[in-house]
Design an enzyme around this catalytic site. Structure first.
Site, mmCIF file in Angstrom:
data_model
loop_
_atom_site.group_PDB
_atom_site.id
_atom_site.type_symbol
_atom_site.label_atom_id
_atom_site.label_comp_id
_atom_site.label_asym_id
_atom_site.label_seq_id
_atom_site.Cartn_x
_atom_site.Cartn_y
_atom_site.Cartn_z
ATOM 1 N N ASP A 19 0.827 -1.208 0.000
ATOM 2 C CA ASP A 19 0.000 0.000 0.000
ATOM 3 C C ASP A 19 0.864 1.262 0.000
ATOM 4 O O ASP A 19 1.980 1.260 0.521
ATOM 5 C CB ASP A 19 -0.920 -0.023 1.235
ATOM 6 C CG ASP A 19 -2.097 0.918 1.079
ATOM 7 O OD1 ASP A 19 -2.335 1.422 -0.040
ATOM 8 O OD2 ASP A 19 -2.795 1.162 2.085
ATOM 9 N N ASN A 67 -11.029 -2.493 -5.137
ATOM 10 C CA ASN A 67 -10.293 -1.603 -6.049
ATOM 11 C C ASN A 67 -11.001 -1.421 -7.393
ATOM 12 O O ASN A 67 -10.718 -0.485 -8.132
ATOM 13 C CB ASN A 67 -8.850 -2.092 -6.278
ATOM 14 C CG ASN A 67 -7.950 -1.954 -5.065
ATOM 15 O OD1 ASN A 67 -7.031 -2.748 -4.883
ATOM 16 N ND2 ASN A 67 -8.186 -0.955 -4.225
#
Ligand code: IPE
Ligand code: IPE
Ligand code: MG
Length: 249
Positions: A19, A67
């Site tokens: 991330d 996502n």
């Protein structure tokens, strides 16, 4: 800085929530896509290092089911980056005995990516030195639900007895059926959450959080995570005394 790790006590399976690409890009006054591109270099570094030191399974969270709600342009760019990555890494995977596998709803990916993934998995299927497992269109809750649906179907069709389902037989319906659970889960970028990753499989995983943004993730960061893991006592609900006794006898 060199960090000592014990090569005899390595985690068998490392999973990483990669991330912070977007924030890395913003910090460098670049667009988000540049952050993802830079993230690929961190993937290459990490795969190489894990292979070198002898990690057997490396699972990388590359794209979550959530996502899919990102802007179309970003999704398209991510898929293109994935295709380029697969093309550029095939030779190295073959040379280094790396087998590519995936977890997630691969059918949801567009055809060109899906075909390339299938081809890469096929061509690396006999490799035995390390498994590189990409989580794509992956969600832990969806994984559990698809397992439940398939179990119900098998029960309905008389292939299994619903009263005999065990943790082991349940796990065999998950995307990770062929894999040991992760020993160490690393999340970069200073977020302290699991974001729907490996929910079932991380029941006894050791977690390691770092503020480093994924594109900056280095050898030192990986070794720090492993060194930290090696300091821990995995008790699985037992007491320290019990564990020490088990080690002696
Ligand atoms: C991780 O970086 C990559 C993916 C989720 C595909 P992000 O894109 O989430 O980066 P941040 O969290 O916005 O910094
Ligand atoms: C988790 O990162 C998914 C991947 C790294 C692929 P996100 O950036 O999507 O997670 P949240 O939204 O911060 O929880
Ligand atoms: Mg993020």
């Amino acid at each position: 800085m060199t960090i000592d790790i014990d090569l005899q006590k390595l985690p068998q399976h490392i999973a990483i929530i990669m991330d912070g690409n977007g924030r890395w890009a913003r910090n460098h006054t670049l667009g988000r896509i540049m952050g993802h591109q830079k993230g690929v270099e961190a993937v290459q570094r990490t795969v190489r290092l894990c292979r070198e030191i002898g990690i057997k399974y490396l699972t990388l969270y590359a794209f979550s089911v959530e996502n899919w709600s990102r802007p179309d342009q970003e999704i398209k760019a991510l898929m293109k980056i994935l295709r380029e990555y697969l093309r550029s890494e095939l030779d190295e995977m073959l040379q280094n005995g790396i087998r590519l596998t995936t977890i997630g709803d691969i059918a949801a990916l567009q055809e060109p990516v899906r075909d390339l993934l299938l081809e890469t998995m096929d061509r690396t299927a006999k490799n035995r030195d390390m498994v590189l497992n990409l989580a794509l269109s992956y969600g832990g809750q969806d994984e559990i639900l698809q397992a439940v649906r398939r179990i119900l179907k098998d029960a309905q069709d008389g292939r299994i007895d619903p009263t005999s389902i065990s943790k082991e037989s349940f796990a065999s319906y998950l995307y990770t059926a062929e894999m040991p659970d992760p020993d160490l889960l690393i999340r970069t970028s200073g977020e302290y959450r699991i974001s729907n990753f490996l929910l079932w499989q991380s029941a006894y995983t050791e977690f390691y959080f770092t503020d480093v943004l994924w594109p900056d993730f280095s050898k030192t960061d990986l070794f720090s995570a492993i060194a930290d893991y090696q300091q821990r006592e995995r008790r699985y609900g037992l007491t320290s005394d019990q564990l020490r006794r088990e080690k002696i006898y």
